[in-house]
Design a protein around this motif. Sequence first.
Motif, mmCIF file in Angstrom:
data_model
loop_
_atom_site.group_PDB
_atom_site.id
_atom_site.type_symbol
_atom_site.label_atom_id
_atom_site.label_comp_id
_atom_site.label_asym_id
_atom_site.label_seq_id
_atom_site.Cartn_x
_atom_site.Cartn_y
_atom_site.Cartn_z
ATOM 1 N N VAL A 76 0.844 -1.192 0.000
ATOM 2 C CA VAL A 76 0.000 0.000 0.000
ATOM 3 C C VAL A 76 0.878 1.241 0.000
ATOM 4 O O VAL A 76 2.026 1.214 0.459
ATOM 5 C CB VAL A 76 -0.949 0.002 1.228
ATOM 6 N N GLY A 78 0.699 5.302 1.328
ATOM 7 C CA GLY A 78 -0.055 6.061 2.315
ATOM 8 C C GLY A 78 0.039 7.563 2.124
ATOM 9 O O GLY A 78 1.076 8.093 1.713
ATOM 10 N N GLU A 91 -13.824 8.915 2.091
ATOM 11 C CA GLU A 91 -14.619 7.697 1.916
ATOM 12 C C GLU A 91 -15.772 7.954 0.937
ATOM 13 O O GLU A 91 -16.000 7.171 0.003
ATOM 14 C CB GLU A 91 -15.164 7.220 3.255
ATOM 15 N N THR A 101 -13.887 0.800 -0.508
ATOM 16 C CA THR A 101 -13.403 1.493 0.691
ATOM 17 C C THR A 101 -13.617 0.604 1.912
ATOM 18 O O THR A 101 -14.596 -0.148 1.983
ATOM 19 C CB THR A 101 -14.137 2.829 0.922
ATOM 20 N N TRP A 103 -12.384 0.558 6.429
ATOM 21 C CA TRP A 103 -11.610 1.117 7.529
ATOM 22 C C TRP A 103 -10.732 0.013 8.096
ATOM 23 O O TRP A 103 -11.223 -1.076 8.409
ATOM 24 C CB TRP A 103 -12.530 1.698 8.603
ATOM 25 N N ARG A 106 -4.184 0.006 11.572
ATOM 26 C CA ARG A 106 -2.768 0.090 11.266
ATOM 27 C C ARG A 106 -2.014 0.489 12.532
ATOM 28 O O ARG A 106 -2.372 1.492 13.170
ATOM 29 C CB ARG A 106 -2.493 1.130 10.185
ATOM 30 N N THR A 112 -7.842 4.834 9.621
ATOM 31 C CA THR A 112 -7.180 4.713 8.317
ATOM 32 C C THR A 112 -8.162 4.167 7.299
ATOM 33 O O THR A 112 -8.770 3.108 7.511
ATOM 34 C CB THR A 112 -5.954 3.804 8.415
ATOM 35 N N LEU A 114 -8.741 2.580 3.704
ATOM 36 C CA LEU A 114 -8.093 1.841 2.628
ATOM 37 C C LEU A 114 -8.979 1.887 1.396
ATOM 38 O O LEU A 114 -10.181 1.605 1.457
ATOM 39 C CB LEU A 114 -7.859 0.390 3.039
ATOM 40 N N THR A 115 -8.390 2.251 0.269
ATOM 41 C CA THR A 115 -9.123 2.311 -0.988
ATOM 42 C C THR A 115 -8.147 2.035 -2.124
ATOM 43 O O THR A 115 -7.070 1.480 -1.904
ATOM 44 C CB THR A 115 -9.828 3.686 -1.139
ATOM 45 N N GLU A 124 -3.954 4.289 1.127
ATOM 46 C CA GLU A 124 -4.586 4.496 2.421
ATOM 47 C C GLU A 124 -4.389 5.940 2.868
ATOM 48 O O GLU A 124 -3.366 6.563 2.570
ATOM 49 C CB GLU A 124 -4.071 3.513 3.471
ATOM 50 N N TYR A 126 -4.904 8.651 6.226
ATOM 51 C CA TYR A 126 -5.047 8.779 7.676
ATOM 52 C C TYR A 126 -4.786 10.239 8.026
ATOM 53 O O TYR A 126 -4.253 11.014 7.222
ATOM 54 C CB TYR A 126 -4.035 7.873 8.403
#
Length: 327
Positions: A76, A78, A91, A101, A103, A106, A112, A114-115, A124, A126
């Motif tokens: 990933v 970030g 989101e 999407t 959640w 981490r 965080t 994630l998509t 990701e 955050y």
Amino acid sequence: MPVPAPNLYPDFNTIRLSHVCLNVSDLAASKTFYTDILGLQVTDESETHVYLRAMEERGHHCVILQKSDLPGTVEVMGFKTFDEADLNKAETYFQSKGRPTSWVERPYQGRTLLTSDNMGIPLEFYHKMDRLPPIHQQYALYRGVKPLRIDHFNCFTPSVDESVAFYSDFGFRVTEYTEDEQSKHLWAAWMHRKGGVHDMAFTNGKGPRMHHVAFWVPTPLNIIDLLDLMATSGYVSNIERGPGRHGISNAFFLYILDPEGHRIEIYCSDYQTVDPDLEPIKWDLTDPQRQTLWGAPAPRSWFEHGTEFVGAETRESELKASPIIAP
């Protein structure tokens, strides 16, 4: 195809790139390379993960080395948002684009998201990451190339036009780009959020794959020191390209490969791009100083080798134009 106009008021506010999780087979070998050779600092480690930060960074990590059954891949990439509310907005935004999407939990990060982008690159977002005490003046800790901070990602994409349009829509701004004059399609583009030349760049090719992750260093002499170190410590074959200076970005650069094949750029000397009305610089694909203002032309491996993203299917680019390649 024209570069899209920047979206100065995107649906959510991304501050900058933040970190990358790299999958490896030999955690000890990778840790040695990233600490003793590059000079990143260990902030935590376990039997399966090593967390690292560069010398100017206050966040807990910019690189995660993850022991995996899929070594040589990227888990990933970030990015940090301006505030917590931006995560909910992100989101909604990615869902509106038909992207998955979820959640995720981490370590050392707050909420965080994630998509993935339109090509399938796992992303990701955050807002909060554990803060660590500053170490940039603890000069006894400096070693290797003396990396100050993570600087940017560069990814192969089968359609630079589509990737640029997607990232432009949520606020990334183009600073420089390469256009193929015959087809009028983009061959490469550099896009930023933090006020440098790029946080994310895209290069035409089989993708999506990571071309490289880059680290900012204080001076070109740090790069020369790294070359001496790699040449005398068993890593001379990991030197792929450089040193030299890019026409695009004006950066003094070196490209190396880590023990798993992930490409790393060591980088300094680009320029400030904070003005929202800054016009992007256009380069022709056939300009010999585009990729190399001076220095040897890039080898074929630099245009063909990349590391795949977990869960993303790759496809070939339809744009077959080619830049100058070293014999």
